[in-house]
Design a protein around this motif. Structure first.
Motif, PDB file in Angstrom:
ATOM      1  N   GLU A 107      46.083  32.193  36.981  1.00  0.00           N
ATOM      2  CA  GLU A 107      47.349  31.792  37.746  1.00  0.00           C
ATOM      3  C   GLU A 107      47.735  33.130  38.803  1.00  0.00           C
ATOM      4  N   GLU A 108      47.193  34.185  38.321  1.00  0.00           N
ATOM      5  CA  GLU A 108      47.497  35.524  39.012  1.00  0.00           C
ATOM      6  C   GLU A 108      46.421  35.921  40.050  1.00  0.00           C
ATOM      7  N   ARG A 109      45.525  35.367  40.108  1.00  0.00           N
ATOM      8  CA  ARG A 109      44.580  35.526  41.137  1.00  0.00           C
ATOM      9  C   ARG A 109      44.838  35.068  42.360  1.00  0.00           C
ATOM     10  N   ASN A 110      44.300  35.644  43.435  1.00  0.00           N
ATOM     11  CA  ASN A 110      44.535  35.303  44.753  1.00  0.00           C
ATOM     12  C   ASN A 110      43.336  34.459  45.201  1.00  0.00           C
ATOM     13  N   ALA A 111      43.285  34.193  46.313  1.00  0.00           N
ATOM     14  CA  ALA A 111      41.970  33.102  46.753  1.00  0.00           C
ATOM     15  C   ALA A 111      40.687  33.802  46.445  1.00  0.00           C
ATOM     16  N   LEU A 112      40.590  35.144  47.156  1.00  0.00           N
ATOM     17  CA  LEU A 112      39.336  35.784  47.151  1.00  0.00           C
ATOM     18  C   LEU A 112      38.958  35.736  45.354  1.00  0.00           C
ATOM     19  N   GLU A 113      39.958  36.228  44.646  1.00  0.00           N
ATOM     20  CA  GLU A 113      39.641  36.563  43.314  1.00  0.00           C
ATOM     21  C   GLU A 113      39.010  35.115  42.598  1.00  0.00           C
ATOM     22  N   LYS A 114      39.843  34.013  42.919  1.00  0.00           N
ATOM     23  CA  LYS A 114      39.380  32.719  42.459  1.00  0.00           C
ATOM     24  C   LYS A 114      37.921  32.516  43.204  1.00  0.00           C
ATOM     25  N   GLU A 115      37.432  32.626  44.029  1.00  0.00           N
ATOM     26  CA  GLU A 115      36.286  32.212  44.487  1.00  0.00           C
ATOM     27  C   GLU A 115      35.322  33.450  44.140  1.00  0.00           C
ATOM     28  N   LEU A 116      35.694  34.602  43.643  1.00  0.00           N
ATOM     29  CA  LEU A 116      34.826  35.351  43.250  1.00  0.00           C
ATOM     30  C   LEU A 116      34.348  35.050  41.739  1.00  0.00           C
ATOM     31  N   ALA A 117      35.276  34.410  41.052  1.00  0.00           N
ATOM     32  CA  ALA A 117      35.285  33.915  39.824  1.00  0.00           C
ATOM     33  C   ALA A 117      34.495  32.735  39.601  1.00  0.00           C
ATOM     34  N   THR A 118      34.028  32.153  40.657  1.00  0.00           N
ATOM     35  CA  THR A 118      33.142  30.996  40.515  1.00  0.00           C
ATOM     36  C   THR A 118      31.519  31.426  40.660  1.00  0.00           C
ATOM     37  N   TYR A 119      31.456  32.704  41.309  1.00  0.00           N
ATOM     38  CA  TYR A 119      30.044  33.099  41.444  1.00  0.00           C
ATOM     39  C   TYR A 119      29.300  33.327  40.143  1.00  0.00           C
ATOM     40  N   GLU A 120      27.979  33.091  40.202  1.00  0.00           N
ATOM     41  CA  GLU A 120      27.291  33.599  39.191  1.00  0.00           C
ATOM     42  C   GLU A 120      26.965  35.120  39.367  1.00  0.00           C
ATOM     43  N   THR A 121      27.371  35.842  38.336  1.00  0.00           N
ATOM     44  CA  THR A 121      27.086  37.328  38.380  1.00  0.00           C
ATOM     45  C   THR A 121      25.636  37.637  38.359  1.00  0.00           C
ATOM     46  N   VAL A 122      25.070  38.505  39.355  1.00  0.00           N
ATOM     47  CA  VAL A 122      23.602  38.955  39.313  1.00  0.00           C
ATOM     48  C   VAL A 122      23.325  40.267  38.810  1.00  0.00           C
ATOM     49  N   GLN A 123      22.727  40.608  37.892  1.00  0.00           N
ATOM     50  CA  GLN A 123      22.442  42.150  37.578  1.00  0.00           C
ATOM     51  C   GLN A 123      21.142  42.307  38.182  1.00  0.00           C
ATOM     52  N   PHE A 124      21.546  43.371  39.218  1.00  0.00           N
ATOM     53  CA  PHE A 124      20.170  43.792  39.910  1.00  0.00           C
ATOM     54  C   PHE A 124      19.204  44.653  39.307  1.00  0.00           C
ATOM     55  N   PRO A 125      18.220  44.642  39.303  1.00  0.00           N
ATOM     56  CA  PRO A 125      17.177  45.545  38.504  1.00  0.00           C
ATOM     57  C   PRO A 125      17.416  46.938  39.013  1.00  0.00           C
ATOM     58  N   PRO A 126      16.744  47.934  38.373  1.00  0.00           N
ATOM     59  CA  PRO A 126      16.994  49.423  38.675  1.00  0.00           C
ATOM     60  C   PRO A 126      16.095  49.364  40.093  1.00  0.00           C
TER      61      PRO A 126
END
Length: 111
Positions: A73-92
């Motif tokens: 409830e404290e997140r703004n629109a961008l934070e809410k959008e970011l929270a829906t993304y799958e996080t990708v771990q990039f290889p070295p």
């Protein structure tokens, strides 16, 4: 085209001045200031004890991404959008690209 952090920062700086409202800039400035205070608290605790308590206010997305407010409830629109993304771990970075990276890094630091 390879990633150029300097160009990315320049583009974000342009957007900051042109696209964001004063209210949006204030939100991000306050967020950055509060997150920095929280990070410094955690860092000081770690340096003193060798461990730290996780933040009650902020979290990294899936432990590796950007910091966002812990409570949805404290997140703004961008934070809410970011929270829906799958996080990708990039290889070295492949070793054959280290020389090019070192050149870009030196150029960035020179500026």
């Amino acid at each position: 085209q390879p990633h150029n952090q300097t160009a990315v920062v320049q583009e974000i700086s342009k957007l900051w001045g042109i696209s964001l409202t004063e209210e949006e800039r204030d939100y991000y400035n306050d967020f950055a200031e509060e997150a920095k205070i929280e990070y410094e608290r955690m860092n000081m605790e770690y340096r003193a004890t060798g461990t730290f308590r996780p933040s009650r206010f902020y979290m990294k997305m899936e432990g590796v991404g950007p910091w966002i407010h812990f409570r949805p409830e404290e997140r703004n629109a961008l934070e809410k959008e970011l929270a829906t993304y799958e996080t990708v771990q990039f290889p070295p970075r492949p070793p054959e690209l280290d020389e090019e990276y070192a050149k870009r890094d030196a150029e960035s630091k020179r500026r």
